[in-house]
Design a protein around this motif. Structure first.
Motif, PDB file in Angstrom:
ATOM      1  N   VAL A 127       0.831  -1.205   0.000  1.00 33.89           N
ATOM      2  CA  VAL A 127       0.000   0.000   0.000  1.00 33.89           C
ATOM      3  C   VAL A 127       0.868   1.260   0.000  1.00 33.89           C
ATOM      4  N   LEU A 128       2.013   1.194   0.697  1.00 32.74           N
ATOM      5  CA  LEU A 128       2.923   2.345   0.750  1.00 32.74           C
ATOM      6  C   LEU A 128       3.667   2.571  -0.560  1.00 32.74           C
ATOM      7  N   CYS A 129       3.804   1.506  -1.351  1.00 35.08           N
ATOM      8  CA  CYS A 129       4.661   1.556  -2.525  1.00 35.08           C
ATOM      9  C   CYS A 129       4.293   2.703  -3.454  1.00 35.08           C
ATOM     10  N   GLY A 130       5.245   3.614  -3.653  1.00 36.52           N
ATOM     11  CA  GLY A 130       5.040   4.694  -4.613  1.00 36.52           C
ATOM     12  C   GLY A 130       4.551   5.993  -4.020  1.00 36.52           C
ATOM     13  N   LEU A 131       4.083   5.988  -2.755  1.00 36.98           N
ATOM     14  CA  LEU A 131       3.683   7.255  -2.136  1.00 36.98           C
ATOM     15  C   LEU A 131       4.910   8.150  -1.975  1.00 36.98           C
ATOM     16  N   LYS A 132       4.724   9.444  -2.201  1.00 35.18           N
ATOM     17  CA  LYS A 132       5.881  10.342  -2.284  1.00 35.18           C
ATOM     18  C   LYS A 132       5.928  11.408  -1.192  1.00 35.18           C
ATOM     19  N   GLY A 133       5.109  11.287  -0.173  1.00 32.55           N
ATOM     20  CA  GLY A 133       5.170  12.245   0.922  1.00 32.55           C
ATOM     21  C   GLY A 133       6.242  11.868   1.927  1.00 32.55           C
ATOM     22  N   SER A 134       6.202  12.492   3.090  1.00 33.83           N
ATOM     23  CA  SER A 134       7.141  12.122   4.144  1.00 33.83           C
ATOM     24  C   SER A 134       6.781  10.749   4.682  1.00 33.83           C
ATOM     25  N   LYS A 135       7.729  10.137   5.384  1.00 34.40           N
ATOM     26  CA  LYS A 135       7.511   8.795   5.911  1.00 34.40           C
ATOM     27  C   LYS A 135       6.293   8.761   6.834  1.00 34.40           C
ATOM     28  N   GLU A 136       6.184   9.797   7.690  1.00 33.06           N
ATOM     29  CA  GLU A 136       5.070   9.854   8.637  1.00 33.06           C
ATOM     30  C   GLU A 136       3.735  10.039   7.915  1.00 33.06           C
ATOM     31  N   GLU A 137       3.710  10.940   6.919  1.00 31.58           N
ATOM     32  CA  GLU A 137       2.485  11.172   6.153  1.00 31.58           C
ATOM     33  C   GLU A 137       2.065   9.931   5.384  1.00 31.58           C
ATOM     34  N   ASN A 138       3.036   9.272   4.765  1.00 35.15           N
ATOM     35  CA  ASN A 138       2.719   8.077   3.992  1.00 35.15           C
ATOM     36  C   ASN A 138       2.160   6.972   4.878  1.00 35.15           C
ATOM     37  N   LEU A 139       2.767   6.790   6.045  1.00 32.40           N
ATOM     38  CA  LEU A 139       2.314   5.743   6.963  1.00 32.40           C
ATOM     39  C   LEU A 139       0.895   6.036   7.448  1.00 32.40           C
ATOM     40  N   GLU A 140       0.620   7.308   7.735  1.00 35.37           N
ATOM     41  CA  GLU A 140      -0.715   7.695   8.194  1.00 35.37           C
ATOM     42  C   GLU A 140      -1.762   7.433   7.108  1.00 35.37           C
ATOM     43  N   LYS A 141      -1.431   7.810   5.859  1.00 30.21           N
ATOM     44  CA  LYS A 141      -2.361   7.580   4.752  1.00 30.21           C
ATOM     45  C   LYS A 141      -2.600   6.085   4.531  1.00 30.21           C
ATOM     46  N   ALA A 142      -1.510   5.311   4.543  1.00 26.83           N
ATOM     47  CA  ALA A 142      -1.624   3.879   4.275  1.00 26.83           C
ATOM     48  C   ALA A 142      -2.450   3.180   5.345  1.00 26.83           C
ATOM     49  N   MET A 143      -2.190   3.512   6.626  1.00 22.35           N
ATOM     50  CA  MET A 143      -2.925   2.855   7.700  1.00 22.35           C
ATOM     51  C   MET A 143      -4.403   3.246   7.690  1.00 22.35           C
ATOM     52  N   ALA A 144      -4.686   4.498   7.336  1.00 26.38           N
ATOM     53  CA  ALA A 144      -6.080   4.937   7.245  1.00 26.38           C
ATOM     54  C   ALA A 144      -6.808   4.170   6.142  1.00 26.38           C
ATOM     55  N   MET A 145      -6.127   3.958   5.013  1.00 27.48           N
ATOM     56  CA  MET A 145      -6.755   3.239   3.906  1.00 27.48           C
ATOM     57  C   MET A 145      -6.896   1.759   4.222  1.00 27.48           C
ATOM     58  N   ILE A 146      -5.918   1.193   4.884  1.00 21.02           N
ATOM     59  CA  ILE A 146      -6.003  -0.215   5.294  1.00 21.02           C
ATOM     60  C   ILE A 146      -7.197  -0.427   6.218  1.00 21.02           C
ATOM     61  N   SER A 147      -7.385   0.512   7.142  1.00 29.69           N
ATOM     62  CA  SER A 147      -8.527   0.428   8.047  1.00 29.69           C
ATOM     63  C   SER A 147      -9.844   0.570   7.279  1.00 29.69           C
ATOM     64  N   ARG A 148      -9.880   1.502   6.345  1.00 29.69           N
ATOM     65  CA  ARG A 148     -11.091   1.732   5.542  1.00 29.69           C
ATOM     66  C   ARG A 148     -11.451   0.510   4.715  1.00 29.69           C
ATOM     67  N   MET A 149     -10.449  -0.222   4.225  1.00 31.30           N
ATOM     68  CA  MET A 149     -10.687  -1.405   3.405  1.00 31.30           C
ATOM     69  C   MET A 149     -10.978  -2.657   4.230  1.00 31.30           C
ATOM     70  N   GLY A 150     -10.972  -2.527   5.557  1.00 32.80           N
ATOM     71  CA  GLY A 150     -11.311  -3.658   6.409  1.00 32.80           C
ATOM     72  C   GLY A 150     -10.244  -4.724   6.502  1.00 32.80           C
ATOM     73  N   ILE A 151      -8.968  -4.335   6.338  1.00 35.13           N
ATOM     74  CA  ILE A 151      -7.871  -5.315   6.412  1.00 35.13           C
ATOM     75  C   ILE A 151      -6.884  -4.948   7.521  1.00 35.13           C
ATOM     76  N   LYS A 152      -7.339  -4.162   8.480  1.00 35.81           N
ATOM     77  CA  LYS A 152      -6.481  -3.814   9.615  1.00 35.81           C
ATOM     78  C   LYS A 152      -6.129  -5.086  10.382  1.00 35.81           C
ATOM     79  N   GLY A 153      -4.880  -5.210  10.760  1.00 35.64           N
ATOM     80  CA  GLY A 153      -4.396  -6.416  11.425  1.00 35.64           C
ATOM     81  C   GLY A 153      -3.648  -7.351  10.490  1.00 35.64           C
ATOM     82  N   LEU A 154      -3.740  -7.056   9.181  1.00 34.72           N
ATOM     83  CA  LEU A 154      -3.051  -7.885   8.191  1.00 34.72           C
ATOM     84  C   LEU A 154      -1.825  -7.180   7.622  1.00 34.72           C
TER      85      LEU A 154
END
Length: 358
Positions: free
Chosen positions: A101-128
């Motif tokens: 999910v992080l692959c290719g995001l171009k923001g800061s490490k913290e911003e990218n991680l926040e975006k990726a985790m938010a999307m993972i949660s939204r897609m119902g795959i949190k914990g994976l």
């Protein structure tokens, strides 16, 4: 995200003996492209995404030009802000869910991680997050692939036959899940498929493609209720076809079925065939009434929830090579036939009759 954006694609590309020459314009949120294998569906998506380069044409999203052969504009795929989901999801097998999910995001490490985790949660795959794709179910892999696309907030998502390799149960389940996940996506989604059922459920507007060209386009319900030609009617699931003789503006003769029909609507001048869907016949016992076909049973297939009957029309026999009529029955109709036996006639309803050109 801009709402009600407009996709415009005028694409011409020749490969060997095949020529793709289509034009798509739509501001619908969910667009479908229906066509048989080899009709040019996937090539259309790849051209919009920038994976394929047309020989000439113009592609733009909401006024922003992605490709224009006359102006020598050809944006690279990563600059088009278009998400592309491949048939096999194309997840990186040695990367975890989070890394994919992080692959290719171009923001800061913290911003990218926040975006990726938010999307993972939204897609119902949190914990994976730390699992590899090979450790996930098909549905989970689909969610990861969609998360990887949507984390970019693309203006258009392209779905290339995303359910084609799945069995019926899993396909239906994953269709429902994906459509639910896309329900609050405000951009456009374009899905190509050879499955009429998938596109009927998904699309607001459909473009029917054959041999690299648009054969018909419009509102999904209108395409299915009023296909204009035999090839389009076949793609939408019609099973029965017969040649017709147009007698006048309101009368047609169907020689192979032994019936002449008086219609309230006008018959288009280019009508050469009729189509009739297998579930739409009405049984008639006893004396013949208007708009009826005399039939005899040829074969039957008993399925768990449906009986498929194959009947020969009055004028049909092996010598004349008239195609058998497919009549599919369910529910109360099925019980009625079991109790009363085969009807003597099948009645045609004008509302269900498809008037078609070649």
């Amino acid at each position: 995200m801009v709402e009600n954006m407009r996709l415009s694609a005028d694409i011409y590309k020749k490969i060997d003996n095949f020529c793709l020459d289509i034009k798509i314009e739509s501001n619908a949120k969910r667009i479908g492209i229906l066509g048989a294998s080899g009709s040019g569906k996937s090539m259309t998506l790849r051209s919009i995404a920038g994976i394929e380069t047309p020989d000439k044409g113009h592609i733009e999203i909401d006024g922003d030009i992605l490709y224009d052969s006359s102006k020598r504009v050809d944006l690279k795929p990563q600059k088009r802000n278009v998400g592309y989901m491949f048939q096999n999801y194309a997840l990186f097998p040695t990367m975890t869910v989070l890394q994919n999910v992080l692959c290719g995001l171009k923001g800061s490490k913290e911003e990218n991680l926040e975006k990726a985790m938010a999307m993972i949660s939204r897609m119902g795959i949190k914990g994976l997050e730390n699992r590899l794709p090979g450790e996930l179910s098909g549905g989970q892999q689909q969610r990861v692939a969609l998360a990887r696309i949507m984390v970019y907030n693309p203006r258009v998502i392209l779905l290339d036959e995303p359910f084609s390799a799945l069995d019926i149960y899993l396909r239906d389940k994953m269709q429902r899940e994906m459509f639910e996940l896309l329900s609050d996506y405000s951009g456009q989604t374009l899905m190509v498929s050879h499955s009429r059922d998938e596109l009927y459920r998904f699309s607001e507007e459909i473009f029917v493609v054959g041999d690299g060209k648009i054969m018909q386009s419009g509102n999904t319900d209108s395409i299915f209720s009023s296909p204009i030609s035999v090839p389009i009617a076949k793609l939408t699931g019609c099973k029965n076809f017969a040649k017709v003789q147009v007698i006048d503006l309101h009368k047609i003769n169907i020689p192979d079925w032994g019936v002449t029909l008086e219609l309230t609507r006008e018959v288009p001048q280019d009508t050469t065939w009729i189509g009739y869907r297998a579930h739409d016949f009405e049984p008639v016992w006893g004396d013949k009434i208007s708009s009826c076909i005399k039939i005899r049973l040829v074969a039957r297939d008993e399925l768990p929830f449906e009986t498929n009957l194959y009947v020969a029309p009055e004028k049909g026999d092996k010598e004349s090579k008239v195609d058998d009529i497919c009549w599919f029955i369910q529910g109360e109709m099925r019980k009625n036939i079991e109790q009363k036996g085969m009807p003597d006639f099948l009645k045609l309803s004008e509302e269900k009759l498809l008037l078609l050109k070649e």
